[in-house]
Write a protein that holds these residues in place. Structure first.
Motif, PDB file in Angstrom:
ATOM      1  N   GLU A 235       0.865  -1.175   0.000  1.00 40.18           N
ATOM      2  CA  GLU A 235       0.000   0.000   0.000  1.00 40.18           C
ATOM      3  C   GLU A 235       0.896   1.217   0.000  1.00 40.18           C
ATOM      4  N   LEU A 236       0.590   2.181  -0.837  1.00 39.73           N
ATOM      5  CA  LEU A 236       1.447   3.353  -0.835  1.00 39.73           C
ATOM      6  C   LEU A 236       0.688   4.619  -1.180  1.00 39.73           C
ATOM      7  N   THR A 237       1.216   5.718  -0.651  1.00 40.68           N
ATOM      8  CA  THR A 237       0.714   7.039  -1.002  1.00 40.68           C
ATOM      9  C   THR A 237       1.899   7.910  -1.391  1.00 40.68           C
ATOM     10  N   TRP A 238       1.597   8.952  -2.145  1.00 40.03           N
ATOM     11  CA  TRP A 238       2.623   9.918  -2.547  1.00 40.03           C
ATOM     12  C   TRP A 238       2.223  11.287  -1.991  1.00 40.03           C
ATOM     13  N   PRO A 239       2.622  11.577  -0.748  1.00 47.56           N
ATOM     14  CA  PRO A 239       2.157  12.825  -0.117  1.00 47.56           C
ATOM     15  C   PRO A 239       2.647  14.093  -0.807  1.00 47.56           C
ATOM     16  N   THR A 240       3.839  14.060  -1.400  1.00 45.33           N
ATOM     17  CA  THR A 240       4.365  15.223  -2.119  1.00 45.33           C
ATOM     18  C   THR A 240       5.022  14.727  -3.406  1.00 45.33           C
ATOM     19  N   PRO A 241       5.055  15.574  -4.452  1.00 39.20           N
ATOM     20  CA  PRO A 241       5.657  15.139  -5.715  1.00 39.20           C
ATOM     21  C   PRO A 241       7.182  15.043  -5.603  1.00 39.20           C
ATOM     22  N   THR A 242       7.739  14.058  -6.259  1.00 43.14           N
ATOM     23  CA  THR A 242       9.200  13.942  -6.381  1.00 43.14           C
ATOM     24  C   THR A 242       9.670  14.885  -7.483  1.00 43.14           C
ATOM     25  N   ARG A 243      10.720  15.668  -7.184  1.00 42.16           N
ATOM     26  CA  ARG A 243      11.182  16.714  -8.099  1.00 42.16           C
ATOM     27  C   ARG A 243      12.589  16.419  -8.611  1.00 42.16           C
TER      28      ARG A 243
END
Lengths: 158, 158
Positions: free
Chosen positions: B86-94
């Motif tokens: 299970e995963l979430t991406w709380p902030t975008p990778t830059r």
């Protein structure tokens, strides 16, 4: 395909992607870069492992599934923006597999605080031609309505 | 690092990976192959999207995180075999992000029917140097004991 917005979707809507053939070369290249383990890199080494032969990284299956969804699965006007995802890999992906994804919209929640956007839940399976499930996924996607301002957007509270 | 088996692990064990720098070129290459959407492919096109600038595909962040775990995170004798995640991406990778993963063992379940193996649950965050969470993950991994037969293995019932 016509681009779809939040208000165009209904629970139960179904989509099906095109197919993608996964080659041995691509399995080795992906694994070498992102999942360098023997069972993803070398047939001989893989034989004596849990996988009993060369298998693609689960993350490779996930990436290919995303490609299918983006290019031929969900024609969403503002793109496929994932907030979260749950997935399992019931069977290993093998060299030569030809897979597609079948997608169902299972939930739609318009934001109360920002009614120009909302979250939809989609369930999708990544399947071989013979129906073996390589990946089972549930994803929460952020979508917008036609009337959404085009400027920068904040993630709404769920 | 010494290789670890199922019986070597305890709930609460923590691991930390090395770092990985994510370049613009790698973001574009991954997105071109697996997630060809404007906000992952082109700075100008990305400006007017939800991401307000070029962002890596979430699946790219997931793949890089896997590389970190495999190469410097979890020294498991029989490898990192994921059953589900299970995963979430709380902030975008830059572009330019330098990330590592911090991992905690949160659950250990030995199989009753096949006591030479079991499932462990690990929670891990993919973090920038300033502590921004790019990905939050919970994964169920299949592990074996030292006494496990080396031959082909069946997935136990959970």
């Amino acid at each position: 395909m016509e681009s779809l917005w939040l208000e165009d979707l209904n629970v139960g809507d179904r989509f099906r992607t095109e197919e993608y053939e996964i080659t041995r070369e691509e399995i080795l290249a992906f694994a070498g870069q992102y999942d360098p383990q023997p069972f993803h890199l070398d047939e001989t080494a893989a034989t004596d492992t849990f996988f009993q032969g060369l298998a693609a990284s689960g993350w490779h299956t996930a990436a290919i599934t995303m490609r299918l969804i983006v290019t031929s699965g969900l024609p969403f006007a503002t793109g496929i923006i994932g907030a979260g995802v749950e997935l399992t890999w019931p069977t290993p992906t093998r060299p030569g597999d030809i897979v597609h994804a079948e997608i169902t919209v299972t939930e739609i929640k318009v934001s109360r605080s920002q009614p120009d956007r909302g979250f939809i839940t989609v369930a999708y399976d990544t399947l071989t031609r013979s129906g073996q499930v390589r990946q089972r996924t549930t994803a929460t996607l952020l979508m917008f309505t036609r009337t959404s301002p085009t400027g920068p957007a904040e993630v709404p509270q769920r």
